[in-house]
Motif scaffolding. Structure first.
Motif, PDB file in Angstrom:
ATOM      1  N   GLY A 134       0.817  -1.205   0.000  1.00  0.00           N
ATOM      2  CA  GLY A 134       0.000   0.000   0.000  1.00  0.00           C
ATOM      3  C   GLY A 134       0.849   1.252   0.000  1.00  0.00           C
ATOM      4  N   GLY A 135       0.335   2.324  -0.582  1.00  0.00           N
ATOM      5  CA  GLY A 135       1.042   3.590  -0.625  1.00  0.00           C
ATOM      6  C   GLY A 135       0.568   4.530   0.473  1.00  0.00           C
ATOM      7  N   HIS A 136       0.595   5.838   0.188  1.00  0.00           N
ATOM      8  CA  HIS A 136       0.128   6.813   1.187  1.00  0.00           C
ATOM      9  C   HIS A 136      -1.355   6.615   1.458  1.00  0.00           C
ATOM     10  CE1 HIS A 136       0.478  10.205   3.742  1.00  0.00           C
ATOM     11  NE2 HIS A 136      -0.315  10.970   3.029  1.00  0.00           N
ATOM     12  N   ASN A 137      -2.108   6.218   0.451  1.00  0.00           N
ATOM     13  CA  ASN A 137      -3.422   5.625   0.670  1.00  0.00           C
ATOM     14  C   ASN A 137      -3.167   4.133   0.784  1.00  0.00           C
ATOM     15  OD1 ASN A 137      -5.913   4.410   0.572  1.00  0.00           O
ATOM     16  ND2 ASN A 137      -6.539   5.327  -1.364  1.00  0.00           N
ATOM     17  N   PRO A 138      -3.148   3.588   2.014  1.00  0.00           N
ATOM     18  CA  PRO A 138      -2.749   2.193   2.179  1.00  0.00           C
ATOM     19  C   PRO A 138      -3.653   1.212   1.435  1.00  0.00           C
ATOM     20  CG  PRO A 138      -2.834   3.339   4.294  1.00  0.00           C
ATOM     21  CD  PRO A 138      -3.486   4.234   3.289  1.00  0.00           C
ATOM     22  N   PHE A 139      -4.860   1.658   1.104  1.00  0.00           N
ATOM     23  CA  PHE A 139      -5.810   0.759   0.472  1.00  0.00           C
ATOM     24  C   PHE A 139      -5.648   0.701  -1.047  1.00  0.00           C
ATOM     25  CE2 PHE A 139      -7.652   2.350   4.393  1.00  0.00           C
ATOM     26  CZ  PHE A 139      -7.977   1.159   5.028  1.00  0.00           C
ATOM     27  N   LYS A 140      -4.719   1.478  -1.558  1.00  0.00           N
ATOM     28  CA  LYS A 140      -4.471   1.476  -2.996  1.00  0.00           C
ATOM     29  C   LYS A 140      -3.050   1.005  -3.268  1.00  0.00           C
ATOM     30  CE  LYS A 140      -8.007   2.943  -5.483  1.00  0.00           C
ATOM     31  NZ  LYS A 140      -7.935   4.220  -6.198  1.00  0.00           N
ATOM     32  N   GLY A 141      -2.880   0.257  -4.331  1.00  0.00           N
ATOM     33  CA  GLY A 141      -1.558  -0.219  -4.703  1.00  0.00           C
ATOM     34  C   GLY A 141      -1.378  -1.665  -4.314  1.00  0.00           C
TER      35      GLY A 141
END
Length: 292
Positions: free
Chosen positions: A255-262
């Protein structure tokens, strides 16, 4: 690897500390246990006795559903989640996760710096307290984490005359007692580094939260966030010392800075691996709230 850790820590009453770890590995074979541990999932803290609090304080029943006040990041938009859109084409957001666990309020359209956003958060807290909410969980994403953290460190702001005029029923009191209804914090994508990559100032805020806030705190952090390594080292260092309440960290693999994306699009059981990671993150949040 995908993994989640749930840690139960020593109670102030002197019971021996126990740590239960549940580690899952999402592999093509669909079985096996991961021995590897990601750095930020090292959080140990003390869990306070249920309903503990100063004499005279109204103690909320654990049966009361929590009320979530969600503060988005600087852009004002909540992180979106992977999954099918609603009938009107709207993608699910972070609010969707908490709507299944209690009632929610999302603070929207707030511009300005930390002080303005903290005052807005104070007003909303006051409104839901007047409406009867006794178990408030503050949720922040990105800059919203900082606003929430600074407020919990007793940096309560005085409202301007215009803000008081716009909120005539405002009863928020500065100092002790002002934050008694806060049951927990959920901080998603806490930005420990500033825009120049300097973590010296914001690390002190995390240290203050860890050591000085007497409610449970859950950190959710994507392992591909730009400052994940620094955040992980900070948490590992702090976890060596006792905390006044439970401290839990959940790493979202990929996950990235939006942990739910990536994350990985490699399919496991016919579904992208990042969907499994997101399910574990949502389950970690639900488990944390259920344990309050």
């Amino acid at each position: 690897d995908t993994m989640a850790r749930r840690v139960k820590a020593q109670h102030p009453g002197g019971e021996p500390a126990t740590a239960t770890r549940r580690v899952r590995k999402a592999a093509a074979a669909g079985k096996g246990t991961a021995a590897q541990k990601t750095g930020a999932q090292q959080a140990l803290g003390k869990t306070p006795k249920p309903n503990a609090g100063p004499k005279g304080r109204r103690k909320a029943s654990a049966a009361e559903p929590p009320h979530f006040i969600i503060m988005p990041g600087a852009g004002g938009a909540l992180p979106t989640l992977p999954g099918p859109a609603d009938s009107d084409g709207t993608a699910p957001t972070l609010e969707t996760v908490f709507a299944h666990l209690g009632t929610t309020d999302v603070i929207q359209g707030v511009t300005g710096g930390n002080g303005v956003r903290r005052r807005t958060l104070q007003v909303q807290m006051d409104r839901v307290k007047v409406a009867g909410a006794r178990r408030i969980v503050l949720v922040g994403h990105s800059f919203g984490c900082r606003n929430t953290a600074h407020l919990m460190l007793n940096e309560v702001e005085k409202l301007s005359k215009d803000e008081i005029k716009a909120n005539p029923s405002f009863k928020f009191e500065c100092g002790a007692g002002a934050l008694d209804s806060v049951a927990a914090l959920v901080l998603i994508g806490y930005p420990i580094c500033d825009t120049k990559g300097d973590a010296s100032v914001r690390r002190k805020v995390v240290e203050g939260l860890w050591q000085g806030v007497n409610v449970p705190v859950l950190f959710v952090k994507g392992t591909k966030d730009s400052d994940y390594g620094i955040f992980s080292k900070c948490v590992q260092s702090l976890a060596k010392n006792p905390a006044p309440a439970a401290r839990t960290v959940h790493d979202v693999e990929g996950g990235g800075h939006n942990p739910f994306k990536g994350g990985s699009a490699r399919k496991v059981d016919g579904r992208p691996l990042f969907e499994h990671h997101n399910e574990l993150a949502c389950a970690a949040i639900a488990s944390f709230i259920a344990g309050l």
